[in-house]
Motif scaffolding. Sequence first.
Motif, PDB file in Angstrom:
ATOM      1  N   TYR A  94      40.491   6.778  66.727  1.00  0.00           N
ATOM      2  CA  TYR A  94      39.633   5.815  67.406  1.00  0.00           C
ATOM      3  C   TYR A  94      40.396   5.248  68.592  1.00  0.00           C
ATOM      4  O   TYR A  94      41.566   4.915  68.504  1.00  0.00           O
ATOM      5  N   ARG A  95      39.717   5.140  69.722  1.00  0.00           N
ATOM      6  CA  ARG A  95      40.396   4.725  70.939  1.00  0.00           C
ATOM      7  C   ARG A  95      39.420   3.966  71.834  1.00  0.00           C
ATOM      8  O   ARG A  95      38.230   4.244  71.854  1.00  0.00           O
ATOM      9  N   VAL A  96      39.946   3.021  72.594  1.00  0.00           N
ATOM     10  CA  VAL A  96      39.161   2.263  73.559  1.00  0.00           C
ATOM     11  C   VAL A  96      39.894   2.312  74.890  1.00  0.00           C
ATOM     12  O   VAL A  96      41.100   2.097  74.947  1.00  0.00           O
ATOM     13  N   GLU A  97      39.148   2.622  75.955  1.00  0.00           N
ATOM     14  CA  GLU A  97      39.732   2.642  77.295  1.00  0.00           C
ATOM     15  C   GLU A  97      38.899   1.752  78.204  1.00  0.00           C
ATOM     16  O   GLU A  97      37.686   1.649  78.040  1.00  0.00           O
ATOM     17  N   LYS A  99      37.600   1.575  81.860  1.00  0.00           N
ATOM     18  CA  LYS A  99      37.408   2.349  83.084  1.00  0.00           C
ATOM     19  C   LYS A  99      36.484   1.560  83.997  1.00  0.00           C
ATOM     20  O   LYS A  99      35.281   1.506  83.769  1.00  0.00           O
ATOM     21  N   VAL A 104      35.096   2.383  77.311  1.00  0.00           N
ATOM     22  CA  VAL A 104      34.739   3.713  76.827  1.00  0.00           C
ATOM     23  C   VAL A 104      35.328   3.852  75.427  1.00  0.00           C
ATOM     24  O   VAL A 104      36.541   3.841  75.241  1.00  0.00           O
ATOM     25  N   LEU A 105      34.431   3.954  74.438  1.00  0.00           N
ATOM     26  CA  LEU A 105      34.840   4.030  73.049  1.00  0.00           C
ATOM     27  C   LEU A 105      34.839   5.483  72.577  1.00  0.00           C
ATOM     28  O   LEU A 105      33.889   6.215  72.823  1.00  0.00           O
ATOM     29  N   THR A 106      35.898   5.871  71.907  1.00  0.00           N
ATOM     30  CA  THR A 106      35.964   7.159  71.222  1.00  0.00           C
ATOM     31  C   THR A 106      36.042   6.806  69.738  1.00  0.00           C
ATOM     32  O   THR A 106      37.092   6.406  69.238  1.00  0.00           O
ATOM     33  N   HIS A 111      30.743  12.689  71.409  1.00  0.00           N
ATOM     34  CA  HIS A 111      30.799  12.217  72.788  1.00  0.00           C
ATOM     35  C   HIS A 111      31.400  10.802  72.810  1.00  0.00           C
ATOM     36  O   HIS A 111      31.489  10.142  71.783  1.00  0.00           O
ATOM     37  N   THR A 112      31.801  10.370  73.978  1.00  0.00           N
ATOM     38  CA  THR A 112      32.309   9.004  74.115  1.00  0.00           C
ATOM     39  C   THR A 112      31.128   8.047  74.271  1.00  0.00           C
ATOM     40  O   THR A 112      30.042   8.439  74.684  1.00  0.00           O
ATOM     41  N   VAL A 113      31.357   6.774  73.953  1.00  0.00           N
ATOM     42  CA  VAL A 113      30.309   5.760  74.042  1.00  0.00           C
ATOM     43  C   VAL A 113      30.726   4.735  75.094  1.00  0.00           C
ATOM     44  O   VAL A 113      31.627   3.928  74.858  1.00  0.00           O
ATOM     45  N   PRO A 114      30.093   4.761  76.284  1.00  0.00           N
ATOM     46  CA  PRO A 114      30.433   3.763  77.311  1.00  0.00           C
ATOM     47  C   PRO A 114      29.637   2.471  77.099  1.00  0.00           C
ATOM     48  O   PRO A 114      28.448   2.511  76.801  1.00  0.00           O
TER      49      PRO A 114
END
Length: 130
Positions: A94-97, A99, A104-106, A111-114
Amino acid sequence: MSRVGKKSITLPANTEFKLEGNSIFVKGPQGTLSRTLHPIIEVKLEGEVVSVVPKKITLESRALWGTYASHISNMVAGVHTPFVKKLILEGVGYRVELKGKELVLTVGFSHTVPLAIPERGLPRREIAPP
């Protein structure tokens, strides 16, 4: 006896507290909140201290005493503190970026969730790196 009800509520600076009939109004920098009181509960304002007292000790008044004290305490906090939602991600992968103005959530999908950050959203410093 209610432990929460026995505690008095101290009003911070810039807070207006009004009792009108069986309604209470709390006004602060973040807005105004109001609530109708149950007839069994009495609210007293003495300077900058609010206290909640049951009019008559019954099973129902003992139950509502702490409830209304908690409601009033939350109203006072709500007109001073903006709403904050903290997100905790736990798990492998699980990751959050951040941008631009999007998170942008993984989170396990294919797929990613923006997610768009609102204009009055979280400040940058509250988004901790992984």
